[in-house]
Design an enzyme around this catalytic site. Structure first.
Site, short mmCIF file in Angstrom:
data_model
loop_
_atom_site.label_atom_id
_atom_site.label_comp_id
_atom_site.label_asym_id
_atom_site.label_seq_id
_atom_site.Cartn_x
_atom_site.Cartn_y
_atom_site.Cartn_z
N ASP A 296 -27.08 22.09 18.09
CA ASP A 296 -27.97 22.58 17.04
C ASP A 296 -27.10 22.82 15.81
O ASP A 296 -26.00 23.38 15.91
CB ASP A 296 -28.63 23.89 17.48
CG ASP A 296 -29.74 24.26 16.51
OD1 ASP A 296 -30.91 24.01 16.82
OD2 ASP A 296 -29.42 24.78 15.42
N SER B 216 -30.73 18.89 10.44
CA SER B 216 -30.66 19.09 11.89
C SER B 216 -29.66 18.18 12.58
O SER B 216 -29.36 17.08 12.13
CB SER B 216 -32.06 18.83 12.45
OG SER B 216 -32.00 18.46 13.80
N ARG C 164 -30.34 16.91 15.41
CA ARG C 164 -31.14 16.17 16.41
C ARG C 164 -30.67 14.72 16.53
O ARG C 164 -30.75 13.95 15.58
CB ARG C 164 -32.63 16.28 16.11
CG ARG C 164 -33.11 15.62 14.84
CD ARG C 164 -34.55 16.01 14.51
NE ARG C 164 -34.63 17.41 14.13
CZ ARG C 164 -35.45 17.91 13.21
NH1 ARG C 164 -36.31 17.14 12.59
NH2 ARG C 164 -35.45 19.20 12.91
C1 MIC Z 1 -33.51 22.69 12.93
O1 MIC Z 1 -33.35 23.80 12.43
O2 MIC Z 1 -33.79 21.68 12.26
C2 MIC Z 1 -33.36 22.54 14.43
C3 MIC Z 1 -34.70 22.28 14.97
O3 MIC Z 1 -32.87 23.76 14.96
C4 MIC Z 1 -32.38 21.41 14.70
C5 MIC Z 1 -32.29 21.00 16.11
C6 MIC Z 1 -33.42 20.13 16.58
O4 MIC Z 1 -33.92 19.32 15.82
O5 MIC Z 1 -33.79 20.28 17.74
C7 MIC Z 1 -30.97 21.68 14.20
O6 MIC Z 1 -30.81 22.43 13.28
O7 MIC Z 1 -30.02 21.05 14.68
FE1 SF4 Z 2 -32.61 28.26 13.47
FE2 SF4 Z 2 -34.95 27.42 12.66
FE3 SF4 Z 2 -33.24 25.67 13.74
FE4 SF4 Z 2 -34.44 27.54 15.22
S1 SF4 Z 2 -35.45 25.84 14.16
S2 SF4 Z 2 -32.29 27.02 15.28
S3 SF4 Z 2 -34.58 29.27 13.84
S4 SF4 Z 2 -32.97 26.79 11.85
#
Ligand code: MIC
Ligand code: SF4
Length: 645
Positions: free
Chosen positions: A119, A534, A536
């Site tokens: 993350d 992100s 991801r």
């Molecule tokens: C985000 O804040 O965009 C997320 C969701 O936490 C992502 C991880 C994801 O896409 O699952 C991140 O920041 O890495």
């Molecule tokens: Fe942080 Fe938002 Fe990502 Fe969750 S979705 S880890 S609260 S930035």
């Protein structure tokens, strides 16, 4: 040799490579974390690599992102994550226990250690003195199995803090100031080290807020010293034994020094649609607000919530405005419930959300069409909230709470109340009952795979020659939210063919279908800072599934570039950024010696068949990465006898 904090931790963890700025180093990872939305793939890949148990000091699997959607998918994912954690020796943090970064800071973060998380906001751990880095799930899977994590030996910038924050000016304003200074692009390969006399005026959760949003600057991580404030925090968490002192040597050197006088700061906001679009709250004062959301891994600590409760106490959320509050962890929520602050929030008309990411990832609580939403989170990319034309502003909890009771942006220094001074508690509620800790008996657990759990997709080997069509041409600062939307689509994270239907959904929804129909390679062309945001890996994995072989951009963000390599997609950069204008969507590009030149680390010349132009590109990859690309990705590479690399 006089070392700064970053150098001390990195050299103590160095396993491979020379500690020379700009070159690739492999470091040992002490702790890992995953969250559910990236975790299912991380553990599926861990299994696919044939790894038998975790080799880190601690690995934790959190369920916090995707907790309340309709359908069986979330529940299937959670059951897979619980059983796979039990099987391989990973601590499982049950849904309801809180947001990974907040909970990890409270219960596990240790000064002087390394943490790798799937993350991008994993750097929150820098608030407690960890080198905490965000990465794709596959890199985290390798680290769980004892493999090194590879990163560029960084440039280290010192952020020298002096003075003290004035009332109503917060840690959020410090990091928004940093975003104004460093912007959201161009900081790849940098680690930030906070220092100076101002540091001791900031609590660990305040430091964590600042470290958290280093992700928005694109730095690899941010770190604070571990001092008496850190010791007090760990003691209050009943973890004093985890404390060590951590400070830079006298005279340690930095690549750049940024001075911030805390007492000169004022309340700030990030205006739509970028965390780097910084405005003063005083210029925005009076703007009507439709929605306020307080929480997320940036600003959901006990102190943040207590300050909000004090502002709300005895007041009512203005009619026509909705206030959502999501305390960051079960620890925080329980403490608020026990001391009555939760009653003050509910009494004011706040809608209490569970301790999870929720609104921040656009999972629920989308604003009305064109609505102005004030959020304490860290990202306000277009459409991330779930409403494409919403206007999302990122602010401190103080500014958010005042807007909820006033119905408009309010300069808190002009608020008709004194600043509620909330002290850090001397004792937090250390209740670990929502963690499932590994035991020998649990290692016999059978891993549950519901119908939502697919096989991790694999790529073919890198082709000898590249020949294909530019399926999309995008501009600067394309985020992974643009490439692979989350929100309502999150529940397909474990099902790549289904999730791939939504690649570039809000940019060009015909992209997936055109890619699947094409008979040749598919290519993406982009501007600066491609893949911001992100971690991801689906933003690489799903394009790979759609046959994308190369992304040619002016520049890339760190995590996304690494993810592209991990899934066998070549990240190429224009040697001359002006060449971006010599390619159009639909152009056919070719490179005859693609594989050979790549492997040799030569410049890559791509021919635009429409114009005959030969365009020079660099690949910026290390030898290790070139070998991964040649194999068609890290999964192929590790399962062909290169384990842990
Ligand atoms: C985000 O804040 O965009 C997320 C969701 O936490 C992502 C991880 C994801 O896409 O699952 C991140 O920041 O890495
Ligand atoms: Fe942080 Fe938002 Fe990502 Fe969750 S979705 S880890 S609260 S930035």
């Amino acid at each position: 040799m006089r070392q700064n904090i970053v150098e001390k931790i990195l050299t103590a963890h160095l396993k491979e490579g020379d500690f020379v700025k700009g070159s690739e180093i492999g470091i040992r990872i002490d702790q890992t974390l995953t969250q559910d939305a990236t975790g299912t793939m991380a553990y599926l890949q861990f299994e696919a690599m044939g790894l038998k148990e975790i080799k880190t000091d601690l690995s934790v699997s959190y369920v916090d992102h995707n907790t309340v959607q309709v359908g069986f998918e979330n529940a299937d994912d959670h059951r897979y994550l619980r059983t796979v954690a039990a099987r391989y020796g990973v601590v499982f943090s049950r849904p309801g226990n809180g947001i990974c970064h907040q909970v990890h800071l409270e219960r596990f973060g240790k000064p002087g250690t390394t943490l790798l998380g799937s993350d991008s906001h994993t750097p929150t751990g820098g608030g407690i003195g960890q080198i905490a880095i965000g990465a794709g799930g596959l890199d985290v899977a390798v680290a769980m199995g004892g493999g090194n994590f590879y990163t560029v030996c960084p440039k280290v910038y010192q952020v020298n803090l002096t003075g003290e924050l004035k009332p109503w000016v917060t840690a959020k304003d410090v990091v928004l100031k940093m975003l104004e200074t460093l912007t959201t692009k161009g900081n790849v390969g940098v680690m930030l080290e906070y220092g100076g006399p101002g540091v001791r005026t900031l609590s660990v959760p305040q430091r964590a807020t600042i470290a958290n949003m280093g992700a928005e600057m694109g730095v690899t991580c941010s770190i604070f010293p571990s001092d008496s404030v850190t010791k007090k925090f760990l003691k209050a968490q009943d973890r004093e034994a985890d404390w060590i002192e951590l400070k830079a040597d006298e005279g340690a050197e930095y690549d750049r020094v940024i001075d911030i006088d805390l007492s000169s700061l004022e309340p700030l906001a990030a205006a739509p649609h970028s965390p780097g679009n910084i405005k003063q709250v005083s210029e925005l004062a009076g703007m009507p607000v439709d929605q306020v959301c307080i929480g997320s891994c940036t600003n959901s600590s006990f102190r943040d919530m207590m300050t909000v409760a004090a502002i709300l106490k005895g007041r009512t959320v203005i009619p026509g405005l909705t206030l959502a509050i999501a305390p960051g962890s079960r620890q925080v929520l329980q403490m608020l419930a026990r001391n009555g602050a939760l009653a003050d929030m509910i009494g004011a008309g706040a809608r209490i959300m569970e301790s999870a990411c929720g609104f921040c990832i656009g999972n629920h609580f989308s604003p009305k069409s064109g609505g102005v939403s004030l959020r304490t989170s860290n990202r306000n990319f277009e459409a991330r909230s779930g409403t494409k034309d919403a206007q999302v502003y990122l602010v401190s909890p103080e500014v958010a709470a005042l807007a909820a009771v006033n119905g408009k942006f309010t300069d808190p220094r002009k608020a008709a109340m004194d600043y509620p001074e909330v002290k850090e508690p001397s004792e937090f509620l250390a209740d670990d009952t929502m963690f499932v800790k590994p035991t020998a008996a649990l290692k016999k657990t059978e891993v549950f795979r519901g119908p939502n759990i697919g096989e991790p997709p694999r790529n073919g080997k890198m082709p000898e020659a590249l020949g294909g069509e530019v399926m999309i041409k995008v501009g600067d600062k394309i985020t992974t939210d643009h490439i692979m939307p989350a929100g309502a689509r999150l529940k397909y994270r474990s099902n790549v063919p289904k999730y791939a239907e939504f690649v570039f959904e809000h940019v060009d929804s015909t992209f997936p279908e055109r890619c699947l129909r094409s008979k040749s390679h598919n290519i993406i062309v982009a501007g600066e800072s491609y893949g911001q945001g992100s971690s991801r890996e689906h933003a690489a994995m799903c394009p790979m599934y759609l046959g994308v072989k190369a992304v040619i951009a002016k520049s890339f963000e760190r995590i996304h570039a690494a993810n592209l390599v991990n899934f066998g997609i070549a990240p190429l950069t224009f040697k001359d950024p002006a060449d971006y204008d010599r390619i159009e969507k639909g152009d056919r590009l070719s490179c005859r010696n693609w594989r050979e030149d790549y492997l040799a680390g030569k410049p890559i010349f791509v021919t635009n068949e429409r114009t005959g132009d030969r365009i020079e590109c660099g690949c910026g990859c290390s030898d290790r990465q070139r070998a991964i690309l040649a194999a068609g990705g890290l999964l192929n590479h590790t399962t062909s006898g290169n384990k842990g690399k």
